[in-house]
Design an enzyme around this catalytic site. Structure first.
Site, PDB file in Angstrom:
ATOM      1  CB  CYS A 114      -0.958   0.000   1.191  1.00 34.42           C
ATOM      2  SG  CYS A 114      -2.107  -1.396   1.191  1.00 34.42           S
ATOM      3  CG  HIS A 259      -3.496   3.267   0.925  1.00 32.46           C
ATOM      4  ND1 HIS A 259      -3.814   2.698  -0.293  1.00 32.46           N
ATOM      5  CD2 HIS A 259      -3.710   2.296   1.859  1.00 32.46           C
ATOM      6  CE1 HIS A 259      -4.180   1.441  -0.106  1.00 32.46           C
ATOM      7  NE2 HIS A 259      -4.130   1.182   1.188  1.00 32.46           N
ATOM      8  CG  ASN A 289      -6.765  -1.165  -0.283  1.00 32.99           C
ATOM      9  OD1 ASN A 289      -5.891  -0.871  -1.092  1.00 32.99           O
ATOM     10  ND2 ASN A 289      -6.503  -1.431   0.979  1.00 32.99           N
TER      11      ASN A 289
END
Length: 332
Positions: A114, A259, A289
């Protein structure tokens, strides 16, 4: 020492839209449950034979190059962030190089999940700062949907992730007061297995077995409560670090691009930093995501929507598997 700037951004997401209602048909979950815990309404899944990690990156890269006024042949280096490469090896960087029709420039693959795009951005920034390269392509691209457990056992993780790609082209800045002001990278391996795909791995004689498949160790595992606890601590820390380094305060930020892990995490960061909603970019509702692709997709959309203007102070921040976390402060 010269600064680098982001001269162009671009993103690509597959056409295949998968809603929470669609997931209700294949696992024991509900639209209400997913929205309440993650904020996600829909996500994109790749189409086999159409989308690959590398060619999605190429589509995003071409848009970024167009915005920067450059051709693929103008690039000096590729830095490719992904946890879902096309092959075990080689990395997707060389496949992207091939997709763009360019030869012999270095292609570096970054595996920081991430936080991958900001890590990759920092690497590119250093190469430009030192004068070694002028035009560096940074990409984050992910295909999660082919590696998720769509049984009820895996629902807590599988509803979160989506596929997509984002890219940025870095070039030297004409001004030391413009461009990427600083980047900040951190990690703590103590909790490595709390957000991970453990198999197949090279530390076992048999890399892939029926037992691994049956146990679910080939799918992402996440200790959600622990990840949330660390994320809401590390995100504000690394944002504050970037601001303090450059003599700014949270209210000086024109746009925070975090993020896109979970809408609850983003909301917590917004409140913690005292930022109004219009100063925080959030698109997890549409894409879920997308790991290394989430920050560049969100940044590209923000630019597309006119939310980023010349002279704005932009902060990028991420936290994820490793644990790793990072930030970048940019004067646009």
């Amino acid at each position: 020492m010269r600064n680098s700037k982001i001269a162009g951004v671009g993103h690509y997401v597959p056409d295949n839209v998968v809603s929470n209602k669609d997931l209700e048909k294949i696992m024991d979950t509900s639209d209400e449950w997913i929205r309440e815990r993650t904020g996600i309404v829909e996500r994109r899944y790749f189409e086999e034979g159409v989308d690959t990690t590398a060619n999605m990156a190429a589509k995003a890269a071409r848009k970024a190059l167009q915005m920067a006024g450059l051709e693929p042949s103008d690039l000096d280096m590729i830095v490719f962030a992904t946890l879902s490469p096309d092959y075990f090896f080689p990395g997707s960087g060389v496949l992207l190089q091939r997709e763009l029709g360019i030869k012999e420039i270095p292609a570096l693959d970054v595996r920081n999940q991430c936080s991958g795009f900001i890590y990759a951005l920092s690497v590119a920034d250093q190469f430009i700062k030192t004068g070694m390269y002028n035009n560096v392509l940074v990409v984050g691209s992910e295909i999660h949907s082919s590696g998720l457990d769509f049984s009820t056992r895996g629902r807590g993780v599988s509803v979160i992730f989506g596929d997509g790609a984002g890219a940025a082209v870095l070039t030297p800045s004409e001004s030391n007061e413009r461009g990427i002001l600083s980047t900040h990278l951190h990690s703590d391996g103590e909790f490595a297995e709390e957000l991970a795909v453990l198999d197949p791995g090279s530390n076992k004689k048999d890399r892939l077995t029926h037992e691994m498949i049956d146990s679910g160790s080939i799918y992402p595992h996440m200790n959600g409560n622990l990840v949330f606890k660390h994320a809401v601590t590390r995100f504000p820390e690394v944002i504050e670090e970037a601001l303090n380094k450059n003599g700014y305060k949270p209210e000086d930020i024109d746009l925070l691009v975090p993020h896109q892990a979970n809408l609850r995490i983003t909301s917590f960061i917004q409140q913690k930093m005292g930022l109004p909603a219009e100063k925080v970019m959030s698109n997890i509702q549409k894409y879920g995501n997308t790991t290394a692709a989430s920050v560049p997709i969100a940044l590209s959309e923000a630019v597309e929507e006119g939310r980023v203007k010349e002279g704005d102070l932009i902060c990028l921040a991420a936290f994820g598997s490793g644990f790793t976390w990072a930030s970048a402060l940019i004067r646009w």
